[in-house]
Design an enzyme around this catalytic site. Sequence first.
Site, PDB file in Angstrom:
ATOM      1  N   SER A 191      14.226 139.228  25.797  1.00 38.60           N
ATOM      2  CA  SER A 191      13.241 139.363  26.863  1.00 38.60           C
ATOM      3  C   SER A 191      12.010 138.495  26.580  1.00 38.60           C
ATOM      4  CB  SER A 191      12.882 140.841  27.058  1.00 38.60           C
ATOM      5  OG  SER A 191      12.215 141.057  28.281  1.00 38.60           O
ATOM      6  N   ASP A 318      20.100 142.083  36.451  1.00 41.05           N
ATOM      7  CA  ASP A 318      18.907 142.432  35.673  1.00 41.05           C
ATOM      8  C   ASP A 318      17.776 142.830  36.629  1.00 41.05           C
ATOM      9  OD1 ASP A 318      16.535 142.436  34.118  1.00 41.05           O
ATOM     10  OD2 ASP A 318      17.320 140.891  32.783  1.00 41.05           O
ATOM     11  N   HIS A 346      19.004 145.035  32.106  1.00 43.70           N
ATOM     12  CA  HIS A 346      18.051 144.319  31.255  1.00 43.70           C
ATOM     13  C   HIS A 346      18.213 144.801  29.818  1.00 43.70           C
ATOM     14  CE1 HIS A 346      14.457 141.941  30.427  1.00 43.70           C
ATOM     15  NE2 HIS A 346      14.062 142.924  29.647  1.00 43.70           N
TER      16      HIS A 346
END
Length: 373
Positions: A191, A318, A346
């Site tokens: 991320s 996501d 995610h």
Amino acid sequence: MHHAKLDTSSCPVPWWLPDRQIQTLYGALAAPTGRLSFIRDRVDTPDGDFLDFDWSAPGLIAQPQAHNANTLTDSTPSGLSHSELIAKTAATRWMSDQDKTVLAQSGPGTQALLLLHGLEGNSASRYAQSIAQHFRARGWVVVVAHFRSCSGFENRLARAYHSGDTQEIGFILDTVRSMVPNATWHAAGISLGGNALLKYLGESGDQSWLAAAAGISVPLDLVAAGNHLSDNFFNRHIYCRHFLRTLKSKVMAKAQRFPGVIDIVRISNARDLRDFDNAYTAPMHGFRDAMDYWHQSSSKPWLAHITTPTLVLNARNDPFLPEPTLPGPKDASPHVLLHQPSSGGHTGFVTGMMPGNLHWLPNRLARFFAEKR
């Protein structure tokens, strides 16, 4: 002109995790994973702050070497007890000189992996644990580098960390390489950490010495991701609220130590990540506002400049990044493999029968790294 390859093969997400939100939340909060303990090393930064690195490697024993000797304790104003601090991350003691010698003596055949966590993550995060456990079980050196304020300790400066801080990524990479100089190094960023890593690789061009790298669930277009997290009703009330709970408390603590530097009214009134980045992240780190920060820090424009073999893994469902903004083969260099399975959420990527497991992601990374040797 050569472009990136695109892989759309699926992550076999089970039927009992039917949508993106459940896949994301279950993976982050409930999916079973073991607990790998780390040894922590603190390294001073050039600007007078510090970063904490959690290490696990062959020959290192994470348990304290004697009663109360070298035990990880908190001497900073946060006042956490030892048990509270350990619960926040997975480190159990400080690194000794003997530990450093063990690392430095790792031979040329040693494989090593640097993990860069996501927003408000740490070495205890489920994704970090699943990846670290997989590679350590196969004899790799693994280190989780904590961004400032994420290691359970209050940092020394008013600044914190952000998605585009490639100077910090360079310092982290140089630090781990100096600790294990003979190893073949790989890096994986999740991320926010993945965005910073990919941007660093694009800026570095052929100067990177990494054997291979990976960005996982990366918000490649920060403008699209930031607006989607802040404007979408579910994202704003679930994910933003989750992140802001710790972000705001950390910044309020900094405001007490640095009076007049931080706008505490705007911080207290922040209701989404755009508000927070406008109030703190952008002005504290030299950006005009949140949009300027997001625009300048996005890694997507840098994918075309990457020369390190790099996996960019994004589930098409996501919830943090709208699917139309995902990169295509023309957006990245031929050194990049874009893997975009239809499901996974995610950083979720949960597979298997109930209660599921987090094995798919580390296996995907291991397969990519093995292909690039």
